[in-house]
Design an enzyme around this catalytic site. Structure first.
Site, PDB file in Angstrom:
ATOM      1  N   GLY A 143       1.383  -5.717   1.081  1.00 48.07           N
ATOM      2  CA  GLY A 143       0.360  -5.929   0.069  1.00 48.07           C
ATOM      3  C   GLY A 143       0.913  -6.418  -1.250  1.00 48.07           C
ATOM      4  O   GLY A 143       0.211  -7.092  -2.013  1.00 48.07           O
TER       5      GLY A 143
ATOM      6  N   ALA B  55       0.834  -1.211   0.000  1.00 45.59           N
ATOM      7  CA  ALA B  55       0.000   0.000   0.000  1.00 45.59           C
ATOM      8  C   ALA B  55       0.863   1.253   0.000  1.00 45.59           C
ATOM      9  O   ALA B  55       1.906   1.313   0.656  1.00 45.59           O
ATOM     10  CB  ALA B  55      -0.922  -0.007   1.209  1.00 45.59           C
TER      11      ALA B  55
ATOM     12  N   GLU C 101       3.847  -6.492   8.323  1.00 43.05           N
ATOM     13  CA  GLU C 101       2.855  -5.637   8.981  1.00 43.05           C
ATOM     14  C   GLU C 101       3.001  -5.584  10.498  1.00 43.05           C
ATOM     15  O   GLU C 101       2.738  -4.536  11.108  1.00 43.05           O
ATOM     16  CB  GLU C 101       1.439  -6.110   8.608  1.00 43.05           C
ATOM     17  CG  GLU C 101       0.981  -5.693   7.216  1.00 43.05           C
ATOM     18  CD  GLU C 101       1.484  -6.602   6.113  1.00 43.05           C
ATOM     19  OE1 GLU C 101       1.050  -6.420   4.960  1.00 43.05           O
ATOM     20  OE2 GLU C 101       2.319  -7.485   6.392  1.00 43.05           O
TER      21      GLU C 101
END
Length: 256
Positions: A107, A64, A130
């Protein structure tokens, strides 16, 4: 970018200056590219690659675009039909090969996991980092990665946030073919040509059952296999395939 080579569509992420991070334009563009692939009866296989020109350390996709999220554009990174990047949850019938030459993280790794086959170079790596930002992989990585490489290896990757080198990813089964730097696209195209030499309807049906095996019971899979088998048997390409075998010639597939 979208390019057609015979029966193969080449889809290229093209934000090298931003490490091919997904913003609204990338998400809508990738979804539009998959729409073209699915709608074109003359194109049977897709290849998903990335432009890494000018990058000191090649990045297939950094996930992202945090700048887009920080500016209030987070919703644009997902589409209604495709989810993140317009791709990770997109329902489709045609196989897509990810041609990875560099880092696929967060992502970006989840986009790779949503592909059907992965060709990667020895300088590639895959990560779900993450947890290092108090986030979780929300685009399919938490359940697709264990399916691809096994729970133990996936759990370690996910809980430490450390990337997986290409050689190890190949050993664990995430990667179909491991090649030298710069050769991912060529190898992916070779694989795509091997697939397009086969009957497209049989390829689509087989792909559907293989993917369903991850979440359906044996009884459901038997029913699904029987359904897809009946559809394939009713097609004109089955007659062509059998006739070509008897006549010892190359089949002329029509996809019908």
């Amino acid at each position: 970018e979208y390019e057609i080579r015979g029966k193969v569509a080449i889809i290229t992420l093209n934000r090298p200056e931003a490490r091919n991070a997904v913003n609204g334009d990338v998400a809508s563009g990738l979804e539009a590219a998959i729409d073209k692939l699915e709608a074109d009866s003359n194109v049977w296989v897709g290849i998903l690659a990335a432009n890494t020109a000018g990058q000191e350390r090649p990045v297939f996709c950094a996930g992202a675009d945090l700048k887009a999220i920080n500016s209030g554009q987070a919703a644009a990174l997902n589409t209604e039909r495709g989810g993140f990047g317009g791709f990770v949850y997109r329902d489709r019938k045609k196989p897509v090969i990810a041609a990875v030459d560099g880092l696929a993280t967060a992502g970006g790794c989840e986009i790779v996991l949503a592909a059907d086959l992965v060709i990667a170079t020895t300088r590639s790596s895959f990560g779900l980092a993450e947890v290092k930002r108090n986030l979780i992989a929300g685009a399919g990585g938490l359940f697709r990665l264990p399916r691809a490489i096994g729970q133990a290896a996936a759990m370690e990757m996910i809980l430490t946030g450390e990337p997986l080198p290409a050689e190890r990813a190949f050993q664990l089964g995430l990667i179909s073919r491991l090649v030298a730097p710069g050769e991912a696209m060529n190898e992916a195209h070779k694989l795509a040509l091997q697939i397009t030499a086969c009957a497209p309807l049989a390829v689509y049906a087989s792909r559907k059952v293989v993917l369903a095996a991850a979440y359906q019971t044996d009884e459901e899979l038997i029913d699904l296999t029987n359904q897809e088998f009946a559809k394939v048997m009713a097609s004109s390409d089955t007659k062509e395939g059998l006739t070509a075998f008897i006549e010892k010639r190359v089949p002329n597939w029509t996809g019908q």
